[in-house]
Design an enzyme around this catalytic site. Structure first.
Site, PDB file in Angstrom:
ATOM      1  N   GLY A  59       0.820  -1.199   0.000  1.00  0.00           N
ATOM      2  CA  GLY A  59       0.000   0.000   0.000  1.00  0.00           C
ATOM      3  C   GLY A  59       0.858   1.255   0.000  1.00  0.00           C
ATOM      4  CB  CYS A  60       0.020   4.748  -0.819  1.00  0.00           C
ATOM      5  SG  CYS A  60      -1.580   4.896   0.015  1.00  0.00           S
TER       6      CYS A  60
END
EC number: 1.2.1.38
Length: 344
Positions: A149-150
């Site tokens: 994920g970011c």
């Protein structure tokens, strides 16, 4: 030429994949799916792609068609890849999943955070977490890759050097992170409206964000044991970008932290350790597949502040996915990703 399929091409990570792959000399997008937009040409939905995909149109997901591809990217909400990944792997197609479906190693932990049973727990043991700066060798032979994920990407890259070196007090880590609105996806929601998000900033999910167990999982591996992490995400009035301000107490203040970070990432093409005293800006990574990091020790004390910035749609999603594809197929991992970020 690598034959590429994309499941879920109408969201921001999907169109970012298309933008990046349009410049890739060794990849060709053969299939892109969307149930809601089946039959619509890609360049009709995204005019920035005019001239790049003149014949490519969205189609209904079909395992036989997707299974004829060398690799399939899932740019979908969580739960979708559960249903199709197994069939594609059985067909010999490699899967790179941008959703959260295979990031966590524990099916029960996944169910706790995502509110539904894991749909393919039998695949978790072979899923490789696609953070190249940590798992490059495993990525080379993977069949199933879970793209980080970011927030987890920016946070882990910022803290891993300290934890690997055994310098940080692993029980008192803090990640204070800010994200652009595109991180919420393309679906309509009140909180993402211009009049709601513009000229305002707010924290959210302070009680517990879904990325928390993913970050903890990665930091535990780096530390070789349990970690204590406080993670507070914020929504900011920008479209793209993650800015992570990370705090850790070090057990040895004599270590040259600048040298530590520079040595750890010396051979990483997409991590830029900035000069001492720098303050990386999200605008400096917009559109680029790079993480810029600066390490500080205010007043020379034992508290270390690491600043880490990425574009949430590129190094935090689609760019990292393409980087994984390059490694998986034995290519230079910079292929199709070496362009400079956009300024202004």
């Amino acid at each position: 030429m690598i034959k590429v399929g994309i499941v879920g091409g109408t969201g921001y990570t999907g169109v970012e994949l298309l933008r990046l792959l349009a410049q890739h000399p060794q990849a060709e997008v053969a299939v892109i799916t969307s149930r809601s937009e089946a039959g619509l040409r890609v360049d009709e939905m995204y005019p920035n792609l005019r001239g790049h995909y003149p014949e490519l149109a969205f189609s209904v997901p079909d395992v036989a068609t997707l299974g004829a591809c060398d690799v399939v990217f899932f740019a979908t909400p969580h739960g979708v890849a559960h249903a199709l990944a197994g069939e594609l792997l059985a067909a010999g197609t490699r899967v790179i999943d941008l959703s959260a479906d295979f990031r966590l190693q524990d099916a029960e932990e996944w169910a706790k955070w995502y509110g539904q049973p894991h749909g393919a727990p039998e695949l978790l043991s072979e899923a490789v977490y696609g953070l190249p700066e940590v798992n490059r060798e495993a990525i080379k032979t993977a069949r199933l890759i879970a793209v980080p994920g970011c927030y987890p990407t920016a946070t882990q890259l910022g803290l891993i050097p300290l934890l690997e070196a055994g310098l940080a007090d692993a029980g008192s880590l803090i990640a204070d992170c800010k994200s652009g609105v595109s991180g919420a996806g393309r679906g309509a929601s009140v909180g993402s409206l211009f009049c709601e998000a513009g000229e305002s900033m707010k924290a959210y999910s302070v009680k517990g964000h879904r990325h928390l167990p993913e970050i903890r999982q990665g930091l535990r591996l780096a530390a070789g044991g349990d970690v204590g992490l406080t993670f507070v995400p914020h929504l900011t009035p920008m479209i793209r970008g993650i800015h992570a301000t990370l705090y850790a107490r070090v057990t040895d203040t004599s270590v040259d932290l600048q040298a530590l970070f520079e040595q750890r990432y010396a051979n990483e093409p997409f991590v830029d350790v900035m000069p001492a005293g720098s303050h990386p800006e999200t605008r400096s990574v917009r559109g680029g597949n790079v993480c810029r990091i600066a390490v500080h020790r205010p007043q020379g004390g034992d508290l270390v502040v690491v600043l880490s910035v990425i574009d949430n749609l590129v190094k935090g999603a689609s760019g990292q996915a393409v980087q994984n594809m390059n490694i998986l197929f034995g290519l230079d991992e910079r292929l199709g990703l070496s362009h400079a970020a956009l300024l202004p």
